[in-house]
Scaffold this motif. Structure first.
Motif, PDB file in Angstrom:
ATOM      1  N   SER A  65      39.436  46.936  43.224  1.00  0.00           N
ATOM      2  CA  SER A  65      39.749  47.045  41.665  1.00  0.00           C
ATOM      3  C   SER A  65      40.277  45.456  41.069  1.00  0.00           C
ATOM      4  O   SER A  65      40.362  45.008  39.619  1.00  0.00           O
ATOM      5  N   TYR A  66      41.473  44.986  42.113  1.00  0.00           N
ATOM      6  CA  TYR A  66      41.744  43.169  40.787  1.00  0.00           C
ATOM      7  C   TYR A  66      40.751  42.141  40.986  1.00  0.00           C
ATOM      8  O   TYR A  66      41.053  41.996  40.460  1.00  0.00           O
ATOM      9  N   ALA A 100      38.343  43.777  38.083  1.00  0.00           N
ATOM     10  CA  ALA A 100      38.680  43.057  37.262  1.00  0.00           C
ATOM     11  C   ALA A 100      39.174  41.630  36.622  1.00  0.00           C
ATOM     12  O   ALA A 100      38.332  41.713  36.036  1.00  0.00           O
ATOM     13  N   THR A 159      33.650  48.923  42.063  1.00  0.00           N
ATOM     14  CA  THR A 159      35.114  50.046  43.372  1.00  0.00           C
ATOM     15  C   THR A 159      34.158  51.476  44.010  1.00  0.00           C
ATOM     16  O   THR A 159      34.399  51.961  44.753  1.00  0.00           O
ATOM     17  N   LEU A 164      47.970  37.571  40.548  1.00  0.00           N
ATOM     18  CA  LEU A 164      47.784  39.110  40.544  1.00  0.00           C
ATOM     19  C   LEU A 164      48.331  39.181  41.745  1.00  0.00           C
ATOM     20  O   LEU A 164      48.223  40.504  42.488  1.00  0.00           O
ATOM     21  N   ASP A 192      51.266  41.364  42.014  1.00  0.00           N
ATOM     22  CA  ASP A 192      50.934  42.860  41.208  1.00  0.00           C
ATOM     23  C   ASP A 192      50.585  43.752  43.412  1.00  0.00           C
ATOM     24  O   ASP A 192      50.207  45.057  42.829  1.00  0.00           O
ATOM     25  N   CYS A 245      45.035  49.698  45.418  1.00  0.00           N
ATOM     26  CA  CYS A 245      43.927  49.016  44.775  1.00  0.00           C
ATOM     27  C   CYS A 245      42.233  49.825  46.279  1.00  0.00           C
ATOM     28  O   CYS A 245      42.752  50.908  46.667  1.00  0.00           O
ATOM     29  N   LEU A 288      40.968  52.191  39.289  1.00  0.00           N
ATOM     30  CA  LEU A 288      40.603  51.289  37.987  1.00  0.00           C
ATOM     31  C   LEU A 288      42.185  50.561  37.015  1.00  0.00           C
ATOM     32  O   LEU A 288      41.849  50.525  35.904  1.00  0.00           O
ATOM     33  N   LEU A 323      47.336  46.829  36.767  1.00  0.00           N
ATOM     34  CA  LEU A 323      45.603  46.296  36.500  1.00  0.00           C
ATOM     35  C   LEU A 323      45.541  46.696  34.590  1.00  0.00           C
ATOM     36  O   LEU A 323      45.097  46.527  34.267  1.00  0.00           O
ATOM     37  N   VAL A 365      47.117  43.881  33.877  1.00  0.00           N
ATOM     38  CA  VAL A 365      46.611  43.164  33.518  1.00  0.00           C
ATOM     39  C   VAL A 365      45.386  43.035  32.163  1.00  0.00           C
ATOM     40  O   VAL A 365      44.796  41.829  31.759  1.00  0.00           O
ATOM     41  N   TYR A 366      44.661  44.282  32.036  1.00  0.00           N
ATOM     42  CA  TYR A 366      43.675  44.210  31.053  1.00  0.00           C
ATOM     43  C   TYR A 366      44.585  43.530  30.069  1.00  0.00           C
ATOM     44  O   TYR A 366      43.475  43.280  29.280  1.00  0.00           O
TER      45      TYR A 366
END
Length: 386
Positions: free
Chosen positions: A69-70, A73, A97, A192, A195, A246, A275, A280, A283-284
């Protein structure tokens, strides 16, 4: 006792990281390649609308690419930044994913073929439900704001080598393309890695320290079936949000939850919700801004819970819900010379190569990728003889 539990938590965290390591490198490298090779105009032509064709292309693109997922993204950000519409960008996230082959293999080995089928079928349902929700609530001003924010956060697009008349094979062989891929790869990893590390440690601690009795109460054992199904479809994403880990990495924790009493739909909701884990969501926020991050969270949470309820009902009606493996914690801590070992070895070598290449040709950038950069393709093209 405490020392033993800490050791178990670290061992489980290491096992989860081991399962997902190669797919992380694959995803970040693929994202870096798209940034270096695909022009903004090309991406707009392919995915610039939110029609059935564009969504199907994005879904196939995702299924053929990352399974973490990372990394997904980062790739989705690249698509959006290059001009893809919001729905195809988000469809790519779900497919990359949930529809990838390697994720299905890990699910089959740890939890049974039924979970593989539910993951793949559910991935298509996720995309369909998300598409309907976004089209019903489409926030045009917010999308425009997110496009401006992603340029500011990760640097303005400096083009690619696509328009220079060379074939894809020629562009891949050129030194400047490899440098650009390495720089993009290193930038995403630098954003990342903390995280990721935190996610694996937290997931290992949850698996080791939370007793089965606590999970049983949390999963509403003894409640009416309908209440338990809906409740677990909500609880599953909440656990995922707090566990940080993830896509492939959350399969081992999903197997632990399955043996601890969560419902079939609850496991699926947990798997789908990789997600929207806390790192994350941050991150978004960094990519698109806080308001778009909150919008994505609301759409995703609703989509994941609803899709998990649908899949639980369908598989229960067909009597396809499997039995849990009571020895899963022991299995997760066993090392073997299997396909994961060889994939990690191969992609680990690729990661080292890209890291060394970036060290030799560092990108000039500021915090979190907001940078002023001279594209390697442009810089080195100037040195070519005319």
């Amino acid at each position: 006792m405490l020392v033993a539990k800490l050791g178990e938590a670290l061992l489980l965290a290491l096992g989860m990281a081991w399962q997902v390591g190669w797919s992380l490198v694959l995803g970040f490298a693929f994202s870096g390649a798209v940034q270096a090779l695909v022009s903004k105009q090309r991406m707009q032509n392919l995915l610039g609308r939110a029609g059935v064709r564009e969504i199907a292309i994005a879904t196939g693109f995702g299924a053929a690419s990352s399974s973490c997922s990372y990394a997904a993204a980062a790739m989705s950000k690249t698509l959006f930044k290059k001009g893809a519409a919001l729905v195809p960008s988000l469809a790519f996230l779900f497919s990359s994913t949930n529809l990838v082959i390697e994720l299905g293999i890990v699910l089959w080995l740890l939890m049974g073929w039924q979970f593989t089928a539910a993951e793949w079928i559910g991935g298509l349902i996720l995309i369909a439900v998300m598409t309907v929700l976004v089209k019903l609530t489409y926030p045009k001003a917010l999308v425009d704001e997110a496009r401006r924010h992603v340029d500011e956060a990760t640097g303005h697009d400096h083009g690619s080598m696509e328009g220079e008349g060379a074939s894809l094979a020629e562009r891949l062989r050129s030194p400047e393309t490899r440098i650009a891929i390495a720089q993009n790869f290193s930038m995403d990893v630098s954003m990342l890695w903390k995280d990721l590390l935190g996610g694996f440690l937290i997931a290992g601690a949850l698996a080791a320290f939370v007793p089965d009795g606590a999970w049983t109460r949390l999963f509403l054992h003894g409640a009416p079936p309908a209440v338990q199904t809906v409740g677990n479809a909500i609880i599953g994403p909440v656990i995922a949000i707090l566990s940080f880990v993830c896509s492939i990495g959350n399969v081992p924790l999903a197997a632990v939850l399955w043996t601890s009493g969560i419902s079939f739909g609850g496991v699926l909701a947990f798997l789908y919700a990789d997600l929207i884990v806390l790192p994350l969501l941050d991150v978004y926020r960094r990519y698109y801004g806080l308001r778009m991050a909150l919008y994505i969270f609301a759409i995703f949470f609703t989509t994941m819970a609803f899709s998990a309820i649908v899949m639980d009902g369908a598989f229960s009606a067909l009597h396809l819900v499997p039995k849990p493996n009571p020895n899963i914690r022991h299995d997760l801590t066993m090392f073997a010379f299997n396909y994961t070992f060889w994939l990690n070895l191969a992609f680990g070598a690729l990661a080292v190569y890209l890291w060394l290449l970036d060290r030799a040709h560092p990108m000039q950038h500021g915090c979190h990728g907001a940078h002023e950069m001279t594209a390697p393709s442009s810089r080195l093209m100037k040195n070519r003889p005319s």
